[in-house]
Design a protein around this motif. Sequence first.
Motif, PDB file in Angstrom:
ATOM      1  N   LYS A  36      38.726  49.390  37.039  1.00 38.24           N
ATOM      2  CA  LYS A  36      37.947  49.633  38.108  1.00 38.24           C
ATOM      3  C   LYS A  36      37.639  48.270  38.976  1.00 38.24           C
ATOM      4  CE  LYS A  36      36.747  53.756  36.688  1.00 38.24           C
ATOM      5  NZ  LYS A  36      37.734  53.961  35.654  1.00 38.24           N
TER       6      LYS A  36
ATOM      7  N   ILE B 122      36.018  45.891  41.626  1.00 34.63           N
ATOM      8  CA  ILE B 122      34.899  45.524  42.551  1.00 34.63           C
ATOM      9  C   ILE B 122      35.425  44.636  43.443  1.00 34.63           C
ATOM     10  CG2 ILE B 122      32.645  44.757  42.629  1.00 34.63           C
ATOM     11  CD1 ILE B 122      32.096  46.289  39.901  1.00 34.63           C
TER      12      ILE B 122
ATOM     13  N   VAL C 236      30.270  51.006  37.200  1.00 33.63           N
ATOM     14  CA  VAL C 236      31.430  51.167  36.154  1.00 33.63           C
ATOM     15  C   VAL C 236      31.140  51.703  35.091  1.00 33.63           C
ATOM     16  CG1 VAL C 236      33.203  50.027  35.115  1.00 33.63           C
ATOM     17  CG2 VAL C 236      32.555  49.373  37.355  1.00 33.63           C
TER      18      VAL C 236
ATOM     19  N   SER D 119      32.225  55.136  32.873  1.00 35.55           N
ATOM     20  CA  SER D 119      32.855  54.918  31.666  1.00 35.55           C
ATOM     21  C   SER D 119      32.148  56.105  30.633  1.00 35.55           C
ATOM     22  CB  SER D 119      32.718  53.490  31.274  1.00 35.55           C
ATOM     23  OG  SER D 119      33.308  52.581  31.676  1.00 35.55           O
TER      24      SER D 119
ATOM     25  N   ASP E 297      38.752  46.722  31.610  1.00 40.37           N
ATOM     26  CA  ASP E 297      38.016  47.953  32.240  1.00 40.37           C
ATOM     27  C   ASP E 297      37.465  47.760  33.574  1.00 40.37           C
ATOM     28  OD1 ASP E 297      38.009  49.718  29.940  1.00 40.37           O
ATOM     29  OD2 ASP E 297      36.331  48.134  29.129  1.00 40.37           O
ATOM     30  N   ILE E 298      37.044  46.527  33.986  1.00 38.68           N
ATOM     31  CA  ILE E 298      36.868  46.306  35.207  1.00 38.68           C
ATOM     32  C   ILE E 298      37.381  44.750  35.830  1.00 38.68           C
ATOM     33  CG2 ILE E 298      34.685  45.407  36.809  1.00 38.68           C
ATOM     34  CD1 ILE E 298      32.800  46.426  34.604  1.00 38.68           C
TER      35      ILE E 298
ATOM     36  N   ALA F  16      27.811  46.704  38.642  1.00 40.95           N
ATOM     37  CA  ALA F  16      28.469  46.813  37.260  1.00 40.95           C
ATOM     38  C   ALA F  16      27.956  47.885  36.632  1.00 40.95           C
ATOM     39  CB  ALA F  16      28.264  45.564  36.238  1.00 40.95           C
TER      40      ALA F  16
END
Length: 225
Positions: free
Chosen positions: A62, A64, A101, A105, A33-34, A98
Amino acid sequence: METFIAQTPFLQLACSCDNAVEAMSLIREQQPDIVFLDINMPNLTGMELARLLQEQPGPLPKIIFTTAYNHYAIEGYRVNAVDYLLKPFSYEEFLRAANKVLQMSEEAANQYHSVTADDEFIFLKVEYQWVRISLKDILYIESLKDYVKVHFEDAQKSVMSLISLKALEEKLPASKFMRINRSFIVPLEKINSISKNSIFINKTEITVGEQYKETFKTIVEKWLK
């Protein structure tokens, strides 16, 4: 970075890589997801990797970015990065990124499936996949910080999903489910008995929170008519 991830309840480290080529392969395989992406990596920069990921089919993680140089910030947003962490960064800065995100979501989950009273299921993200949950099978739902735990008649089949209780409450039909305290949502049809301040679902006793008592009382009065 790994220490910060370990400190964050809604994050789980899937893998870490020393170079962008290895990272691309693992991102395709595991579909995280990240991705926390360092811009300065050998052979292929993090920025170049982000551009390549955008060209690939399938869902995008996503991103970062992390870097010691602030002049990459504008370029980072051009590849739709969620945030940009300038080294050295604190845990507070890491957590703020974080949480962006996490919020995205939850908003996406709410848009993915809007449940009505006639619907019989919802979809929840469990680890790396969307899982179909039948509403009639839910025994009760429990909040565990940034996660929810959905309990079923068969205790071994409970699932955890990265979503807040409030966001999940908004997905469920109000005619069938009710939040009865800060930590629990219950399906009304699964309530076996009621005491002065609690309800019982099978052998589980759940206290009705003070701010939910009036609403719950109204529902109970309708049942008793």
